[in-house]
Scaffold this active site. Sequence first.
Site, PDB file in Angstrom:
ATOM      1  CG  ASN A  36      -2.034   1.000   1.113  1.00 58.60           C
ATOM      2  OD1 ASN A  36      -2.572   1.212   0.030  1.00 58.60           O
ATOM      3  ND2 ASN A  36      -2.376   1.647   2.216  1.00 58.60           N
ATOM      4  CB  SER A  70      -6.295   2.337  15.958  1.00 61.24           C
ATOM      5  OG  SER A  70      -7.457   3.005  15.570  1.00 61.24           O
ATOM      6  CB  THR A 114     -10.340   1.608  16.109  1.00 64.21           C
ATOM      7  OG1 THR A 114     -11.540   1.048  15.643  1.00 64.21           O
ATOM      8  CG2 THR A 114      -9.304   0.527  16.181  1.00 64.21           C
ATOM      9  CE1 TYR A 157      -6.227  -1.264  11.284  1.00 62.21           C
ATOM     10  CE2 TYR A 157      -8.033   0.079  12.130  1.00 62.21           C
ATOM     11  CZ  TYR A 157      -6.681  -0.086  11.855  1.00 62.21           C
ATOM     12  OH  TYR A 157      -5.797   0.925  12.161  1.00 62.21           O
ATOM     13  CE  LYS A 177      -3.530  -1.334  13.740  1.00 62.93           C
ATOM     14  NZ  LYS A 177      -2.098  -1.283  13.484  1.00 62.93           N
ATOM     15  CG  ASN A 220     -10.092  10.364  12.975  1.00 60.60           C
ATOM     16  OD1 ASN A 220     -10.164   9.955  14.129  1.00 60.60           O
ATOM     17  ND2 ASN A 220     -11.008  10.103  12.076  1.00 60.60           N
ATOM     18  CG  LEU A 253     -14.196  13.381   6.098  1.00 61.69           C
ATOM     19  CD1 LEU A 253     -15.426  13.179   5.224  1.00 61.69           C
ATOM     20  CD2 LEU A 253     -14.599  13.996   7.438  1.00 61.69           C
TER      21      LEU A 253
HETATM   22  P1  NAD Z   1      -0.275   2.840   5.202  1.00 62.83           P
HETATM   23  O1  NAD Z   1      -0.983   1.753   4.490  1.00 62.83           O
HETATM   24  O2  NAD Z   1       0.029   4.079   4.434  1.00 62.83           O
HETATM   25  O3  NAD Z   1       1.086   2.282   5.834  1.00 62.83           O
HETATM   26  C1  NAD Z   1       1.261   0.927   6.166  1.00 62.83           C
HETATM   27  C2  NAD Z   1       2.488   0.428   5.434  1.00 62.83           C
HETATM   28  O4  NAD Z   1       2.721  -0.938   5.774  1.00 62.83           O
HETATM   29  C3  NAD Z   1       2.357   0.496   3.914  1.00 62.83           C
HETATM   30  O5  NAD Z   1       3.501   1.136   3.410  1.00 62.83           O
HETATM   31  C4  NAD Z   1       2.292  -0.982   3.476  1.00 62.83           C
HETATM   32  O6  NAD Z   1       2.865  -1.161   2.195  1.00 62.83           O
HETATM   33  C5  NAD Z   1       3.064  -1.656   4.589  1.00 62.83           C
HETATM   34  N1  NAD Z   1       2.719  -3.057   4.874  1.00 62.83           N
HETATM   35  C6  NAD Z   1       1.482  -3.592   5.051  1.00 62.83           C
HETATM   36  N2  NAD Z   1       1.565  -4.900   5.360  1.00 62.83           N
HETATM   37  C7  NAD Z   1       2.895  -5.191   5.392  1.00 62.83           C
HETATM   38  C8  NAD Z   1       3.628  -6.369   5.671  1.00 62.83           C
HETATM   39  N3  NAD Z   1       3.002  -7.519   5.967  1.00 62.83           N
HETATM   40  N4  NAD Z   1       4.983  -6.321   5.639  1.00 62.83           N
HETATM   41  C9  NAD Z   1       5.627  -5.163   5.323  1.00 62.83           C
HETATM   42  N5  NAD Z   1       4.974  -4.018   5.048  1.00 62.83           N
HETATM   43  C10 NAD Z   1       3.624  -4.027   5.091  1.00 62.83           C
HETATM   44  O7  NAD Z   1      -1.131   3.177   6.501  1.00 62.83           O
HETATM   45  P2  NAD Z   1      -1.011   4.364   7.559  1.00 62.83           P
HETATM   46  O8  NAD Z   1      -2.272   5.132   7.515  1.00 62.83           O
HETATM   47  O9  NAD Z   1       0.250   5.094   7.420  1.00 62.83           O
HETATM   48  O10 NAD Z   1      -1.025   3.511   8.898  1.00 62.83           O
HETATM   49  C11 NAD Z   1       0.151   3.072   9.523  1.00 62.83           C
HETATM   50  C12 NAD Z   1      -0.216   2.313  10.775  1.00 62.83           C
HETATM   51  O11 NAD Z   1      -1.006   3.150  11.631  1.00 62.83           O
HETATM   52  C13 NAD Z   1      -1.064   1.057  10.508  1.00 62.83           C
HETATM   53  O12 NAD Z   1      -0.657   0.054  11.420  1.00 62.83           O
HETATM   54  C14 NAD Z   1      -2.470   1.519  10.835  1.00 62.83           C
HETATM   55  O13 NAD Z   1      -3.284   0.460  11.256  1.00 62.83           O
HETATM   56  C15 NAD Z   1      -2.217   2.491  11.975  1.00 62.83           C
HETATM   57  N6  NAD Z   1      -3.273   3.503  12.128  1.00 62.83           N
HETATM   58  C16 NAD Z   1      -3.648   4.255  11.051  1.00 62.83           C
HETATM   59  C17 NAD Z   1      -4.666   5.189  11.197  1.00 62.83           C
HETATM   60  C18 NAD Z   1      -5.128   6.018  10.029  1.00 62.83           C
HETATM   61  O14 NAD Z   1      -6.217   6.591  10.085  1.00 62.83           O
HETATM   62  N7  NAD Z   1      -4.359   6.158   8.955  1.00 62.83           N
HETATM   63  C19 NAD Z   1      -5.284   5.371  12.451  1.00 62.83           C
HETATM   64  C20 NAD Z   1      -4.856   4.583  13.526  1.00 62.83           C
HETATM   65  C21 NAD Z   1      -3.846   3.643  13.361  1.00 62.83           C
HETATM   66  N1  UFG Z   2     -17.089  10.079   6.770  1.00 62.03           N
HETATM   67  C1  UFG Z   2     -18.056  10.535   5.905  1.00 62.03           C
HETATM   68  N2  UFG Z   2     -17.932  10.239   4.572  1.00 62.03           N
HETATM   69  C2  UFG Z   2     -16.873   9.528   4.064  1.00 62.03           C
HETATM   70  C3  UFG Z   2     -15.881   9.066   4.976  1.00 62.03           C
HETATM   71  C4  UFG Z   2     -16.025   9.357   6.318  1.00 62.03           C
HETATM   72  O1  UFG Z   2     -19.012  11.183   6.322  1.00 62.03           O
HETATM   73  O2  UFG Z   2     -16.819   9.287   2.837  1.00 62.03           O
HETATM   74  C5  UFG Z   2     -17.203  10.411   8.198  1.00 62.03           C
HETATM   75  C6  UFG Z   2     -17.333   9.185   9.090  1.00 62.03           C
HETATM   76  O3  UFG Z   2     -18.664   8.780   9.162  1.00 62.03           O
HETATM   77  C7  UFG Z   2     -16.749   9.709  10.403  1.00 62.03           C
HETATM   78  C8  UFG Z   2     -15.700  10.729   9.963  1.00 62.03           C
HETATM   79  O4  UFG Z   2     -16.005  11.044   8.613  1.00 62.03           O
HETATM   80  O5  UFG Z   2     -17.731  10.398  11.118  1.00 62.03           O
HETATM   81  C9  UFG Z   2     -14.276  10.202  10.033  1.00 62.03           C
HETATM   82  O6  UFG Z   2     -14.199   8.986   9.286  1.00 62.03           O
HETATM   83  P1  UFG Z   2     -12.831   8.365   8.765  1.00 62.03           P
HETATM   84  O7  UFG Z   2     -13.195   7.177   7.926  1.00 62.03           O
HETATM   85  O8  UFG Z   2     -11.998   9.429   8.136  1.00 62.03           O
HETATM   86  O9  UFG Z   2     -12.081   7.949  10.079  1.00 62.03           O
HETATM   87  P2  UFG Z   2     -12.522   6.958  11.248  1.00 62.03           P
HETATM   88  O10 UFG Z   2     -12.812   7.811  12.438  1.00 62.03           O
HETATM   89  O11 UFG Z   2     -13.565   6.012  10.830  1.00 62.03           O
HETATM   90  O12 UFG Z   2     -11.217   6.109  11.472  1.00 62.03           O
HETATM   91  C10 UFG Z   2      -9.913   6.682  11.592  1.00 62.03           C
HETATM   92  C11 UFG Z   2      -8.921   5.603  11.185  1.00 62.03           C
HETATM   93  C12 UFG Z   2      -8.996   4.475  12.194  1.00 62.03           C
HETATM   94  C13 UFG Z   2      -8.804   5.021  13.585  1.00 62.03           C
HETATM   95  C14 UFG Z   2      -9.769   6.114  13.891  1.00 62.03           C
HETATM   96  C15 UFG Z   2      -9.428   6.673  15.238  1.00 62.03           C
HETATM   97  O13 UFG Z   2      -9.225   5.130   9.874  1.00 62.03           O
HETATM   98  O14 UFG Z   2      -7.956   3.546  11.917  1.00 62.03           O
HETATM   99  O15 UFG Z   2      -9.679   7.125  12.896  1.00 62.03           O
HETATM  100  O16 UFG Z   2     -10.287   7.649  15.658  1.00 62.03           O
HETATM  101  F1  UFG Z   2      -8.997   4.035  14.483  1.00 62.03           F
END
Ligand code: NAD
Ligand code: UFG
Length: 342
Positions: free
Chosen positions: A39, A128, A130, A153, A157, A183, A204
């Site tokens: 990704n 997270s 979450t 998911y 975690k 977020n 979002l």
């Molecule tokens: P991202 O997908 O951009 O980054 C994850 C990376 O891990 C990618 O570069 C992907 O190629 C790599 N990857 C996935 N599986 C792998 C594997 N098995 N071996 C080696 N590499 C692998 O995602 P992100 O948004 O930067 O998230 C990073 C971390 O933070 C994740 O663990 C995610 O669950 C956590 N997180 C993200 C959010 C969010 O909203 N983005 C919120 C809370 C927690």
């Molecule tokens: N939303 C919309 N339309 C969209 C996408 C999202 O209205 O097309 C709303 C959702 O309903 C929510 C808000 O925007 O109310 C935020 O949604 P996101 O999908 O951007 O984010 P989440 O809060 O669902 O989740 C993110 C990360 C999770 C993390 C969480 C922590 O994706 O990994 O924040 O608060 F756990």
Amino acid sequence: MNAYKTVLVTGGAGYISSHATLALLQAGFDLVVLDNLCNASAESLRRVAQLSGRAPVFVQGDIRDRALLDHLLAQHWVQAVLHFAGPKAVGESLAQPLSYYSNNVGGTVNLCQAMAAASVFTLLFSSSATVYGDSATVSITEDQPLGQITNPYGRSKFMVEQLLGDIVASDKRWRVALLRYFNPVGAHESGQIGEDPNGIPNNLLPFVAQVAVGQSPELAVFGHDYPTLDGTGVSDYIHVVDLAEGHLAALKAIYSCPGMEVWSLGTGNGYSVLQLVRAFEAASGRHVPYRLAERRPGDVATCYAHPGKAAAELNWISKRDLHSIMRDAWRWQSQNPDGYRG
Ligand code: NAD
Ligand code: UFG
């Protein structure tokens, strides 16, 4: 002066991790990045190297490959690991739960086994908010009971948090930080690195940005009857550079904290979906058409961090406001309409 010198960053070419990688390189750490690029693009790391003037060692590979981990940990004298690798899409996790458990849980078990064998006992884990589920309180502190988690998911975690607690209890050499992100949004202020979602974004802000440039016709606002200021969901949006700086602070702090620590990384402020859309329109000068739609299963009405523990123990708070988030997100989107493929 950094207590650790060489750090392995799993999943280090991704969205949050590329910003953390940049912050750590700028702070003087030597980095080894392991990413299978499922990704991400290696272009993010090329840009990180350009911005920092220093390149991480990059190895394309999977955290489930034990032989590769053994080799990396030994060859580079790794002292600590920042563990970002893993898939993160809630909807996909409902369709492919085994892939989530294999990657997030199985991958972490493999990583910890390799670390222990190499006598590397410091781990920062990307958890997270979450895991808090549909919390009874809205200003969420780290010590509150963890809630009902509604998808694989989130459960993966939560399971990793539990297994890390078990290994810390079994061996006093471990130092583990559970970093519960709220977020993450925005991009580096250079406009060079940012979020580059594959296909239609789930979150979002990337979706709003795609609507603004005409790649999607309109935003569906999920839920308009929540008990919030305008009926739409309220979340804690944290600038990804603030989040990256939180990792730097946690890495420094964990050196003198044997055992397991939990820190929520959020701003302490909640904004509704419509507030976020209006802030994006103001920063970009673009109109974002939207329609009000049904609630999305698993969402909560209001969720934001109580950032006091991280402030007190890490000496870290988020500094960038909603306007900076939108300005930087728009700069990234407008300079890189095709992400890293451009
Ligand atoms: P991202 O997908 O951009 O980054 C994850 C990376 O891990 C990618 O570069 C992907 O190629 C790599 N990857 C996935 N599986 C792998 C594997 N098995 N071996 C080696 N590499 C692998 O995602 P992100 O948004 O930067 O998230 C990073 C971390 O933070 C994740 O663990 C995610 O669950 C956590 N997180 C993200 C959010 C969010 O909203 N983005 C919120 C809370 C927690
Ligand atoms: N939303 C919309 N339309 C969209 C996408 C999202 O209205 O097309 C709303 C959702 O309903 C929510 C808000 O925007 O109310 C935020 O949604 P996101 O999908 O951007 O984010 P989440 O809060 O669902 O989740 C993110 C990360 C999770 C993390 C969480 C922590 O994706 O990994 O924040 O608060 F756990």
